[in-house]
Scaffold this motif. Structure first.
Motif, PDB file in Angstrom:
ATOM      1  N   VAL A  10       0.655  -1.250   0.035  1.00 32.89           N
ATOM      2  CA  VAL A  10      -0.059  -0.041   0.002  1.00 32.89           C
ATOM      3  C   VAL A  10       0.734   1.300   0.016  1.00 32.89           C
ATOM      4  O   VAL A  10       0.625   2.317  -0.547  1.00 32.89           O
ATOM      5  CB  VAL A  10      -0.922  -0.044   1.143  1.00 32.89           C
ATOM      6  N   LEU A  11       1.940   1.213   0.808  1.00 29.26           N
ATOM      7  CA  LEU A  11       2.815   2.424   0.867  1.00 29.26           C
ATOM      8  C   LEU A  11       3.642   2.724  -0.270  1.00 29.26           C
ATOM      9  O   LEU A  11       4.197   1.638  -0.812  1.00 29.26           O
ATOM     10  CB  LEU A  11       3.551   2.312   2.142  1.00 29.26           C
ATOM     11  N   SER A  12       4.051   3.813  -0.739  1.00 31.94           N
ATOM     12  CA  SER A  12       4.869   4.086  -1.733  1.00 31.94           C
ATOM     13  C   SER A  12       6.255   4.017  -1.520  1.00 31.94           C
ATOM     14  O   SER A  12       6.517   4.362  -0.100  1.00 31.94           O
ATOM     15  CB  SER A  12       4.554   5.728  -1.992  1.00 31.94           C
ATOM     16  N   GLY A  55       6.318  10.267   1.394  1.00 33.88           N
ATOM     17  CA  GLY A  55       5.314   9.099   1.577  1.00 33.88           C
ATOM     18  C   GLY A  55       4.247   9.624   2.243  1.00 33.88           C
ATOM     19  O   GLY A  55       3.897  10.850   2.441  1.00 33.88           O
ATOM     20  N   ILE A  56       3.467   8.706   2.802  1.00 35.74           N
ATOM     21  CA  ILE A  56       2.125   9.080   3.638  1.00 35.74           C
ATOM     22  C   ILE A  56       2.681  10.102   4.718  1.00 35.74           C
ATOM     23  O   ILE A  56       1.761  11.214   5.035  1.00 35.74           O
ATOM     24  CB  ILE A  56       1.727   7.884   4.075  1.00 35.74           C
ATOM     25  N   GLY A  57       3.643   9.703   5.523  1.00 38.53           N
ATOM     26  CA  GLY A  57       4.093  10.700   6.615  1.00 38.53           C
ATOM     27  C   GLY A  57       3.990  12.164   6.170  1.00 38.53           C
ATOM     28  O   GLY A  57       3.758  13.123   6.708  1.00 38.53           O
ATOM     29  N   ASP A  58       4.958  12.306   5.098  1.00 37.21           N
ATOM     30  CA  ASP A  58       5.173  13.753   4.464  1.00 37.21           C
ATOM     31  C   ASP A  58       3.964  14.383   4.012  1.00 37.21           C
ATOM     32  O   ASP A  58       3.949  15.524   4.247  1.00 37.21           O
ATOM     33  CB  ASP A  58       6.192  13.419   3.430  1.00 37.21           C
ATOM     34  N   VAL A  59       3.177  13.702   3.550  1.00 38.10           N
ATOM     35  CA  VAL A  59       1.721  14.210   3.192  1.00 38.10           C
ATOM     36  C   VAL A  59       0.988  14.830   4.428  1.00 38.10           C
ATOM     37  O   VAL A  59       0.468  15.968   4.212  1.00 38.10           O
ATOM     38  CB  VAL A  59       1.018  13.371   2.186  1.00 38.10           C
ATOM     39  N   LEU A  60       1.060  13.871   5.287  1.00 40.58           N
ATOM     40  CA  LEU A  60       0.296  14.350   6.719  1.00 40.58           C
ATOM     41  C   LEU A  60       1.020  15.411   7.250  1.00 40.58           C
ATOM     42  O   LEU A  60       0.404  16.419   7.641  1.00 40.58           O
ATOM     43  CB  LEU A  60       0.147  13.007   7.537  1.00 40.58           C
ATOM     44  N   SER A 190       8.210  -0.644   7.513  1.00 39.61           N
ATOM     45  CA  SER A 190       8.180   0.219   6.611  1.00 39.61           C
ATOM     46  C   SER A 190       8.813  -0.156   5.407  1.00 39.61           C
ATOM     47  O   SER A 190       8.990  -1.161   5.163  1.00 39.61           O
ATOM     48  CB  SER A 190       9.205   1.305   7.327  1.00 39.61           C
ATOM     49  N   ASN A 191       8.866   0.575   4.428  1.00 42.28           N
ATOM     50  CA  ASN A 191       9.286   0.386   3.116  1.00 42.28           C
ATOM     51  C   ASN A 191      10.822   0.444   2.911  1.00 42.28           C
ATOM     52  O   ASN A 191      11.242  -0.065   1.992  1.00 42.28           O
ATOM     53  CB  ASN A 191       8.668   1.245   1.936  1.00 42.28           C
ATOM     54  N   GLU A 192      11.311   0.827   3.976  1.00 45.40           N
ATOM     55  CA  GLU A 192      12.876   1.101   3.913  1.00 45.40           C
ATOM     56  C   GLU A 192      13.339   0.094   5.054  1.00 45.40           C
ATOM     57  O   GLU A 192      12.745  -0.027   6.080  1.00 45.40           O
ATOM     58  CB  GLU A 192      13.224   2.336   4.380  1.00 45.40           C
ATOM     59  N   LYS A 193      14.404  -0.614   4.762  1.00 40.54           N
ATOM     60  CA  LYS A 193      14.770  -1.711   5.683  1.00 40.54           C
ATOM     61  C   LYS A 193      15.244  -1.265   6.742  1.00 40.54           C
ATOM     62  O   LYS A 193      15.424  -1.688   8.071  1.00 40.54           O
ATOM     63  CB  LYS A 193      15.840  -2.556   4.963  1.00 40.54           C
ATOM     64  N   LYS A 194      16.018   0.048   6.943  1.00 44.55           N
ATOM     65  CA  LYS A 194      16.707   0.776   8.084  1.00 44.55           C
ATOM     66  C   LYS A 194      15.434   0.946   9.255  1.00 44.55           C
ATOM     67  O   LYS A 194      15.761   1.219  10.362  1.00 44.55           O
ATOM     68  CB  LYS A 194      17.305   1.968   7.418  1.00 44.55           C
ATOM     69  N   SER A 262       6.919   5.346  10.131  1.00 44.19           N
ATOM     70  CA  SER A 262       6.488   5.189   8.729  1.00 44.19           C
ATOM     71  C   SER A 262       5.074   5.809   8.811  1.00 44.19           C
ATOM     72  O   SER A 262       4.486   6.317   9.721  1.00 44.19           O
ATOM     73  CB  SER A 262       6.138   3.566   8.436  1.00 44.19           C
ATOM     74  N   GLY A 263       4.431   5.795   7.488  1.00 48.06           N
ATOM     75  CA  GLY A 263       3.169   6.548   7.536  1.00 48.06           C
ATOM     76  C   GLY A 263       2.366   6.300   8.172  1.00 48.06           C
ATOM     77  O   GLY A 263       1.336   7.042   9.089  1.00 48.06           O
TER      78      GLY A 263
END
Length: 343
Positions: A10-12, A55-60, A190-194, A262-263
């Motif tokens: 779902v997440l970009s 990502g979602i977080g940035d938009v929010l 999250s979409n980033e492994k870190k 994450s978002g």
């Protein structure tokens, strides 16, 4: 509420940001040139704010600045340009589509800057400040400052669930959970492994919480499909492929949210939901200091901590070694506090 076993993420992918992480602020406006100040003499202007990546977080996190802009200059026509082509389900549009302070949402690729009195791109505003050794600054503040605000009235991101979404989520909970135990919603990755808390630690967390609170129940928001066998665990209900607004509705009905940076944790912040967030390379104060009901957990004892986006030379130790019980102790305290408040 639909439950699927299979589905795309779902997440970009946050990898888009890599193109911007070396961007400098050489084109940054001086304080006297910020958007808000420049619009004081043009209160009926057509204005466009662009966020082409993230990502979602940035938009929010950009919504508090947008709300403030519209609140101070209610007669402007505010257009917001977002990524509407590389995300599944037009996810950023779905987040903002019922925001009353935005007049129009458009695809950032097709913005005609000549149509606007002012057009400001905030795509690369934050990255230059997010480095080890720099003061930790929340992106909510960075976006707000860039648009010309030293202070905004409300720093909590905007998100509005519809009554229909709330009713559907409540029905889902009634069908899948009993009324005798609290429900923890866990976003699994999250979409980033870190920024991913590994499966073994999530399972350890679940075991710890079951031992401490035998009636506990779990909603697994597993868009990244890190485990296909959640249903084999007692009192664990998986949702593999929810749409973003479905996910938000479900988060809004849980007793406490657990997840990585994450978002969805920003959705929990926007919904003012008690949360415990696992952090690794990013300082918690740079993400959750405006969310009064969030608690961050991080292995501050590691010397490498706070490396932000730098390449990891320690196999993501800050996340892989973050013990489930360590997160569980904080979650238990936070959860029991929320349950006591309901009595």
């Amino acid at each position: 509420m639909r439950r699927h076993r299979k589905g795309k993420k779902v997440l970009s992918p946050a990898s888009i940001l890599r193109n911007f992480r070396e961007t400098s602020l050489t084109s940054s406006l001086n304080s006297s040139q910020r958007l808000y100040q420049s619009l004081k003499s043009e209160p009926n202007a057509k204005v466009c704010v662009l966020r082409r990546v993230g990502g979602i977080g940035d938009v929010l996190m950009m919504t508090p600045a947008l709300k403030e802009l519209k609140a101070r200059l209610p007669e402007i026509e505010l257009t917001v340009g977002i990524d509407r082509h590389s995300t599944r389900g037009d996810v950023y549009y779905e987040l903002l589509k019922n925001a009353p302070f935005i007049d129009e949402l458009v695809d950032a690729r097709y913005i005609n800057r000549k149509k606007f009195s002012q057009c400001v791109d905030i795509s690369a505003v934050c990255i230059p400040f997010e480095k080890k050794g720099f003061p930790s600054r929340n992106r909510i503040d960075l976006f707000s400052n860039y648009l010309g605000f030293q202070k905004v009235e409300d720093k909590v991101p905007f998100y509005n669930r519809t009554q229909e979404e709330i009713d559907i989520a409540k029905s889902f909970y009634q069908k899948n959970f009993n009324e005798f135990g609290p429900v923890i919603a866990i976003h699994t990755a999250s979409n980033e492994k870190k920024r991913c808390w590994p499966l073994n630690q999530i399972l350890s967390f679940i075991a710890y919480m079951k031992q401490e609170i035998p009636t506990i129940q779990f909603l697994m928001l597993d868009q990244n499909m890190i485990c296909k066998e959640w249903s084999a665990l007692k009192n664990v209900v998986p949702v593999y492929n929810s749409k973003i607004r479905e996910m938000a509705a479900l988060i809004g009905e849980c007793d406490i949210f657990i997840g990585p940076d994450s978002g969805p944790m920003h959705l929990a912040g926007a919904l003012k939901k008690k949360s415990v967030v696992v952090f690794g390379s990013v300082p918690p104060e740079a993400r959750i200091n405006h969310y009064a009901l969030h608690r961050g957990v991080r292995m501050d004892e590691l010397k490498c901590i706070g490396c932000w986006y730098s390449k990891c030379h320690y196999n993501y130790k800050c996340m892989t070694d973050l013990a489930g019980a360590r997160v569980g102790k904080i979650a238990k305290e936070h959860l029991l506090g929320s349950l006591n408040e309901k009595k």
